[in-house]
Design an enzyme around this catalytic site. Structure first.
Site: not given
Ligand code: NAP
Length: 310
Positions: A140, A143-144
């Site tokens: 992701c 997200c990261d």
């Protein structure tokens, strides 16, 4: 007794809930994680008819608020099985967030079930891929990605997700290698063109990732040119895997027919081979898996369930 229990709170499940409650039915959505499904990881959605541009998170929030605002109930729980009884079905869910014997099972009676379990990220299948997930390997980018600010990273994949991930990461990372196993991308040309304009994105085509380097955290990847068979190493601290999705329907294999890839078999009418059990969204056998087709499936499955109840 519910009229419809929906397994999965992504776009298909929430759309089904909207149609179910608007038809006057008592609807419960059971979701193992939080609402939204895969779309929450998309930074921008630009292909949903009627909405010019929206973040995936905002889109999911809107759907959730619409469904629950209309009266659908939403509960967290991992559905582990559906039991067929004489006049109804029992959906058995275990509490998420707890492990082993601490998990309590909840049982919900319902007239119909809509399976909207979506799909999960496909791993590359590399040695130590799981071990290094969260230590450099990620599925992701939104997200990261921030953890890799100023660093060199690689994205593996050639679909629209990989192209979008590379574009997103190029805003924060020093260098982004986009590694794809063919010389043609599967994803949208518009996204490819956008990446061509970016100075810090390098296409590494006809190439596969064959190994992960680093002991406790990722320090690089080993790659191989599929034409020349030449191998080399790329020093990257992040590898974003975006090689598509796969279904996760094993808990329902005894309930409904699955195809050879594990998707739930049903035609465009969203009816499975088990009366009273319907399917919607990416977990169904289908050709086109898009946000719009997930929403459409939700509507079709909910109306089919209402017709079944009578
Ligand atoms: P996808 O379209 O299925 O693409 C997966 C990519 O990963 C393909 O390029 C495939 O290569 C590659 N791949 C698969 N297995 C691999 C392996 N073992 N090793 C190396 N490469 C592998 O998946 P996606 O990009 O996640 O997209 C899923 C769906 O969502 C698609 O329908 C897509 O159009 C849609 N989507 C749309 C948008 C948008 O419109 N903005 C954004 C994201 C996703 P090959 O090409 O060689 O098969």
């Amino acid at each position: 007794m519910y009229d419809i229990i929906i397994v999965g709170g992504g776009t298909a499940g929430l759309s089904a809930a909207i149609y179910g409650v608007r038809a006057g039915r008592k609807v419960l959505i059971l979701e193992a994680k939080s609402y939204g499904g895969q779309i929450i990881n998309s930074p921008e959605v630009e292909n949903y008819p009627g909405i010019r541009k929206i973040s995936g998170m905002e889109f999911a929030k809107g759907l959730y608020e619409q469904a629950t605002g209309l009266g659908a109930e939403f509960r967290q729980g991992q559905v582990v099985r559906v039991e067929e009884q004489e006049n109804c079905r029992v959906v058995v869910a275990s509490e998420t967030g707890k492990s082993g014997s601490d998990k309590e099972e909840q049982r919900y009676e319902t007239k119909t079930v809509i399976l909207a379990t979506g799909a999960r990220n496909r791993p590359l299948g590399l040695v130590r891929e799981q071990e290094l997930t969260g230590a450099g390997v990620s599925y992701c980018a939104t997200c990261d990605g921030m953890f890799f600010r100023g660093r060199q990273v690689a994205v593996a994949g050639g679909g629209s997700t990989a192209l979008e991930d590379a574009a997103f990461l190029s805003n924060y990372c020093e260098k982004v290698y986009l590694i794809h196993r063919r010389d043609q991308f599967r994803g949208e040309e518009r996204l490819v063109e956008n990446l061509r304009q970016k100075k810090n994105v390098e296409f590494v085509l006809n190439t596969v990732v064959t190994g992960l380097l680093g002991e406790t955290v990722l320090e690089g990847v080993r790659i191989q040119d599929v034409v020349t068979k030449e191998e080399k190493e790329l020093a990257v601290s992040g590898l974003f895997v975006a090689v598509g999705q796969m279904p996760d329907n094993k808990d329902f294999a005894g309930l409904v027919a699955l195809d050879e890839k594990g998707y739930i078999q049903a035609a465009e009418d969203c009816r499975t081979d088990t009366p009273g059990i319907f399917v919607a969204g990416d977990c169904r056998t289908k050709d086109v898996r898009q946000l719009a087709t997930a929403a459409a499936d939700g509507a079709v499955a909910a109306l089919a369930a209402c017709e079944y109840i009578g």
